[in-house]
Scaffold this active site. Sequence first.
Site, PDB file in Angstrom:
ATOM      1  N   SER A 134       0.864  -1.174   0.000  1.00 39.27           N
ATOM      2  CA  SER A 134       0.000   0.000   0.000  1.00 39.27           C
ATOM      3  C   SER A 134       0.902   1.225   0.000  1.00 39.27           C
ATOM      4  O   SER A 134       1.902   1.239  -0.724  1.00 39.27           O
ATOM      5  CB  SER A 134      -0.920  -0.081   1.219  1.00 39.27           C
ATOM      6  OG  SER A 134      -1.824   0.971   1.225  1.00 39.27           O
TER       7      SER A 134
ATOM      8  N   HIS B 123      -2.929  -1.366  -3.027  1.00 41.27           N
ATOM      9  CA  HIS B 123      -3.938  -0.302  -2.862  1.00 41.27           C
ATOM     10  C   HIS B 123      -3.516   0.885  -3.704  1.00 41.27           C
ATOM     11  O   HIS B 123      -2.343   1.138  -3.892  1.00 41.27           O
ATOM     12  CB  HIS B 123      -4.003   0.149  -1.402  1.00 41.27           C
ATOM     13  CG  HIS B 123      -4.445  -0.931  -0.476  1.00 41.27           C
ATOM     14  ND1 HIS B 123      -4.155  -0.912   0.849  1.00 41.27           N
ATOM     15  CD2 HIS B 123      -5.153  -2.064  -0.695  1.00 41.27           C
ATOM     16  CE1 HIS B 123      -4.676  -1.986   1.434  1.00 41.27           C
ATOM     17  NE2 HIS B 123      -5.274  -2.711   0.510  1.00 41.27           N
TER      18      HIS B 123
ATOM     19  N   ASP C 264      -4.568  -4.290   6.242  1.00 40.94           N
ATOM     20  CA  ASP C 264      -4.940  -5.231   5.188  1.00 40.94           C
ATOM     21  C   ASP C 264      -3.703  -5.999   4.730  1.00 40.94           C
ATOM     22  O   ASP C 264      -2.660  -5.400   4.477  1.00 40.94           O
ATOM     23  CB  ASP C 264      -5.554  -4.447   4.011  1.00 40.94           C
ATOM     24  CG  ASP C 264      -6.182  -5.371   2.986  1.00 40.94           C
ATOM     25  OD1 ASP C 264      -6.624  -6.465   3.353  1.00 40.94           O
ATOM     26  OD2 ASP C 264      -6.228  -4.978   1.810  1.00 40.94           O
TER      27      ASP C 264
END
Lengths: 187, 279
Positions: free
Chosen positions: A10, A37, A130
Amino acid sequence: MHKAVIIGGSAGSFQVITRILSAMPANFPLPVLLCLHRLKHVRSGFVEALSIKSSIPVIEPMDKEQIKPGRAYLAPANYHMYIELGNKIALSTEEPVNHSRPSIDLSFITAAQVYREKLIGIILSGANRDGAYGLKRVKDHGGMAIVQDPEECQVKTMTDTSLKMTKVDHIFNTNEIIRFLQKIKHP
Amino acid sequence: MTITDLDLQYFVSSLKTLSRYDLSNYSDKSLKRRLQKVLEDYNTTIIGLINRMMNDQLFVEKVVRDITVNTTELFRDPPVWHLLRSRVLPRFKDNSTINIWHAGCSTGQEVYSMMILLHEMGMFDRAKIFASDINTDVLDTAKHGVYKYRFNLNYLDNFDKVIKQNPLNFDEYKDVPYEKYFDIDKQKDIMQMKPFLVSKPIFRKHDLVTEGNIFYNKFDLIMCRNVIIYFNYALQNKVFELFHSNLYPKGGLVLGLHESILGPWASKFERLGQSYVKK
């Protein structure tokens, strides 16, 4: 030996992933599954940006696309990317998980179920939890768990949470990840 | 608790006996995940769930609603809407009527997007809009045309990209006010579609898997976005057959950005950008 590599990242992972992809041998024997992401407004242009430097093709797959070695599959914006039995991609527009769609956990969990001990999971820099649970599932199924060295990460939330949840096989900096992947030979 | 293949089979076959819903051709992965979520939400087991379904028909309907995926947004994927605007819809410009079917319309944001675009293109009055979904809850939302405002802020961004800007000419900018099509009430956190949009479409409950064409019309355009990703190959082919036989010659089909026609029906359509045209 191994059948696939899955990488989640991310915030702060874009440059790392670019370096990894540019250092891949053109005949890399495994598929590389990427779940990254991205900012909500950067929905297009991401795959092109990754492709420029990558030595293997980077694809935003279609639903039910067959997974082939030597290619990188990037989870498309606004879809979850699942790995299905029969070596196929399945996409989904289900609700975001951990505020994320694509969710790294979902890609890792489904890949772990399919490739089991033949999967290498790598978690990179990120500002979100996540991916941590997904990496645990990779390890639970006998796969190899690798986390980017938090010392090197721009944002450590993702790697720290992963390290708390899972006894990982390796903590590698970017160069070590690259060297590790370059050593993977044809089965 | 993880759902095994056997659990899933048991659930699907029970549902088939208890109702006319047949999920046996749904994609396993998403079905398993949805089922798992249902079990967690009701804090029960597969056995418990099915026992309750046997005694309560309304509960069966509720479970089916929970298990189907219902996400949609206004002007999702602006490039697809650019394509509709520049290449797909102009092909029907001279038609006296334009029939459009939104198959699997969920809460209806795409139905409203289409009507807004048609209105901007001067084709609204001649269009007949049909919309269907398996889930009556989401159809109710679609019929009312009221959406959360804050949750959907990125809608406005998409609206600007599709309606205000011209992707072929960035110097062109049409300052279309939102109030032309919907009212925003920030206090109540809602956006309400205008009555002339809300009253237009014909919404019907419809199961793509077991029912044919329920609208007694053929279509110039079918929109079915991010629905078939939940179906397996056999079921996808069945749906493509339904679409093909209910499109007018040269009718259009628009799928989700990452969906495509695989298999025998591919040769019966031509590609037009991201969309398909019946041969």
